[in-house]
Design an enzyme around this catalytic site. Structure first.
Site, PDB file in Angstrom:
ATOM      1  N   LYS A   1      26.067  20.410  -4.348  1.00  0.00           N
ATOM      2  CA  LYS A   1      27.167  20.317  -3.936  1.00  0.00           C
ATOM      3  C   LYS A   1      27.297  20.685  -2.029  1.00  0.00           C
ATOM      4  O   LYS A   1      27.740  20.441  -0.985  1.00  0.00           O
ATOM      5  CB  LYS A   1      28.302  20.774  -5.305  1.00  0.00           C
ATOM      6  CG  LYS A   1      28.301  19.669  -5.876  1.00  0.00           C
ATOM      7  CD  LYS A   1      29.388  19.636  -6.760  1.00  0.00           C
ATOM      8  CE  LYS A   1      29.525  18.596  -7.569  1.00  0.00           C
ATOM      9  NZ  LYS A   1      29.449  18.647  -8.918  1.00  0.00           N
TER      10      LYS A   1
ATOM     11  N   ASP B   1      21.873  25.121 -14.474  1.00  0.00           N
ATOM     12  CA  ASP B   1      22.406  23.966 -13.204  1.00  0.00           C
ATOM     13  C   ASP B   1      23.446  25.015 -12.689  1.00  0.00           C
ATOM     14  O   ASP B   1      25.126  25.121 -12.735  1.00  0.00           O
ATOM     15  CB  ASP B   1      23.425  23.224 -14.299  1.00  0.00           C
ATOM     16  CG  ASP B   1      23.583  21.929 -13.202  1.00  0.00           C
ATOM     17  OD1 ASP B   1      24.088  22.607 -12.047  1.00  0.00           O
ATOM     18  OD2 ASP B   1      23.607  20.790 -13.481  1.00  0.00           O
TER      19      ASP B   1
ATOM     20  N   PHE C   1      27.602  18.600 -17.958  1.00  0.00           N
ATOM     21  CA  PHE C   1      27.324  17.885 -16.811  1.00  0.00           C
ATOM     22  C   PHE C   1      26.175  17.925 -16.789  1.00  0.00           C
ATOM     23  O   PHE C   1      26.214  19.327 -15.925  1.00  0.00           O
ATOM     24  CB  PHE C   1      28.306  16.956 -16.492  1.00  0.00           C
ATOM     25  CG  PHE C   1      28.633  16.236 -15.414  1.00  0.00           C
ATOM     26  CD1 PHE C   1      28.547  14.672 -15.815  1.00  0.00           C
ATOM     27  CD2 PHE C   1      28.543  15.975 -13.491  1.00  0.00           C
ATOM     28  CE1 PHE C   1      28.318  13.578 -14.806  1.00  0.00           C
ATOM     29  CE2 PHE C   1      27.881  15.583 -12.959  1.00  0.00           C
ATOM     30  CZ  PHE C   1      27.868  14.038 -13.613  1.00  0.00           C
TER      31      PHE C   1
HETATM   32  C1  LIG Z   1      28.530  17.434  -9.583  1.00  0.00           C
HETATM   33  C2  LIG Z   1      27.121  17.685 -10.744  1.00  0.00           C
HETATM   34  C3  LIG Z   1      26.067  17.278 -10.886  1.00  0.00           C
HETATM   35  C4  LIG Z   1      25.341  15.723 -10.119  1.00  0.00           C
HETATM   36  O1  LIG Z   1      25.448  16.366  -8.929  1.00  0.00           O
HETATM   37  P1  LIG Z   1      25.637  14.653  -7.711  1.00  0.00           P
HETATM   38  O2  LIG Z   1      25.358  15.903  -6.562  1.00  0.00           O
HETATM   39  O3  LIG Z   1      26.652  13.685  -8.206  1.00  0.00           O
HETATM   40  O4  LIG Z   1      24.127  14.654  -8.038  1.00  0.00           O
HETATM   41  C5  LIG Z   1      25.272  18.114 -12.228  1.00  0.00           C
HETATM   42  N1  LIG Z   1      25.452  18.890 -12.259  1.00  0.00           N
HETATM   43  C6  LIG Z   1      27.061  20.053 -11.710  1.00  0.00           C
HETATM   44  C7  LIG Z   1      26.982  20.962 -12.931  1.00  0.00           C
HETATM   45  C8  LIG Z   1      27.746  19.211 -11.497  1.00  0.00           C
HETATM   46  O5  LIG Z   1      28.833  19.395 -11.528  1.00  0.00           O
END
Ligand SMILES: *Cc1c(COP(=O)(O)O)cnc(C)c1O
Length: 396
Positions: A252, A223, A138
């Site tokens: 986050k 990520d 994700f």
């Molecule tokens: C939550 C998340 C995102 C997206 O972040 P947003 O601030 O909602 O755009 C991207 N990568 C990972 C691994 C995430 O957990």
């Protein structure tokens, strides 16, 4: 207006992108939140891995108050004091030399994708723009990041998607090697998959990816939007294996609850973003970066990582205890305070039942109960939740 009327208004006027629980959360302190009727909940969701220091951490609140009364926003056409301080901290604390700031995880990944393509154009001949990403990953909800994401449900209805992404199974080094062509420029991976079900790769996976990337001159992008800022017991998850990337994304929890995104890179790679190539109006603004500086200071000075490691190990042990008693728990997994239990059945009803008993938990991939409490959570609170889960599972 009473709670019922407010929720009707919410359901009538807010975009229907979320199926919401029938609660209005109005106040938080530490690991607890309260709803509009005054009921208290132990928060094992933390705004989805955002409130790592707990709600309203005094240092973060004070930094926001002070900065809000001094300077809220100025353009990146000028130097920004707390942004300088934050970049310097991140450069000291991570593999990276430079940071670019934006406002969310998706935007941070957009920046990483753009930088990887640009670096490749700057340094290699031909059409070299493909990025290998993982199934069940994700990476966000923009068009580029849903394309990068390895789950069909996020893409359906939004086609045509972007070109240049190839998906391979997570935790499979041979599949990565096999997917490399003369067009490949980078590999993008979460060190532990979050939304995809708290999937922890085998030891050596990141090292293997690093080795493959080095051999084929590809950029390795982590990520760490969910795993970063202490969530797994280290400030960044890659530190567990000491395998640094070329680019890393954060968001986050970085600013303790204030929206922020960051893309970090080595000097060599970061050089491909020259003035005019990328930008963000709000990115790294004084308020967000002051909150991030306070967040990182608190993590360094308040034994946050130690608590995460210790209570995380204890929590994992307690969940494994449940697994031994209930055959419908297929697996317990995770690291630090990013934990999940995979059931052989949908988990939604357990989320609702926990909520009724004053505990907020999450369910992802339909069958994985996910726990992302603030990193300050105590063993006693873990015990209380496990007791509730035990009583609910006993009724299955
Ligand atoms: C939550 C998340 C995102 C997206 O972040 P947003 O601030 O909602 O755009 C991207 N990568 C990972 C691994 C995430 O957990």
């Amino acid at each position: 207006m009473d709670t019922q009327k407010l929720m009707e208004l919410s359901n009538k006027t807010i975009a229907t992108t979320y199926g919401r629980y029938p609660l209005i959360l109005v106040r938080g302190e530490g690991s607890r939140v309260w709803d509009s009727d005054g009921k208290m909940y132990h928060d094992f969701v933390s705004g989805l891995a955002v409130n790592n220091l707990g709600h309203c951490h005094p240092r973060v609140v004070e930094a926001i108050r002070r900065q809000a009364g001094t300077l809220l926003h100025v353009s990146n056409l000028y130097h920004i004091l707390p942004q300088i301080e934050l970049s310097n901290m991140l450069a000291t604390l991570s593999f990276a030399d430079r940071s670019f700031y934006c406002n969310s995880g998706a935007e941070a990944n957009e920046a990483a994708i753009k930088l990887a393509r640009k670096y490749s154009r700057d340094h290699f001949p031909g059409e070299r723009y493909e990025i290998i990403t993982m199934e069940q990953s994700f990476h966000g909800r923009t068009l580029a990041t849903i394309t990068a994401t390895g789950q069909e449900k996020y893409k359906k209805g939004f086609e045509p998607l972007l070109q240049g992404f190839v998906h391979v199974p997570f935790n499979d080094l041979q599949a990565v090697e096999a997917a490399i062509t003369e067009r490949t420029c980078a590999v993008l991976v979460e060190p532990i998959q979050g939304e995809g079900g708290v999937n922890v790769p085998d030891p050596g996976y990141l090292r293997g990816l690093r080795e493959i990337c080095d051999r084929h001159k590809l950029l390795l992008i982590y990520d760490e939007v969910q795993t970063g800022i202490g969530r797994t017991g280290k400030l960044f998850a890659y530190e567990h294996e000491e395998v640094p990337p070329d680019i890393m994304t954060l968001a986050k929890s970085l600013a303790g609850g204030v929206p922020i995104g960051a893309m970090l890179a080595t000097e060599e790679v970061a050089q491909s973003f020259v003035p005019g190539t990328h930008a963000s109006t709000f990115g790294g603004n004084p308020l967000a970066t002051a909150a991030a500086v306070a967040t990182l200071q608190a993590i360094q000075e308040e034994q946050i990582l130690e608590n995460c490691q210790q209570v995380g190990a204890y929590f994992l042990e307690r969940l494994q205890g449940l697994q031994q008693r209930y055959g419908f728990i297929k697996e317990v997994r995770g690291k630090g305070l990013m934990l999940g239990i995979e059931l052989d059945r949908p988990g939604g009803k357990f989320v609702t039942a926990c909520m009724e008993q004053g505990f907020l938990i999450n369910c992802t991939m339909d069958k994985v109960l996910r726990f992302l409490p603030p990193l300050i959570i105590s063993r006693e609170e873990v015990d209380k939740l496990v007791e509730v889960l035990d009583s609910l599972f006993a009724k299955e």
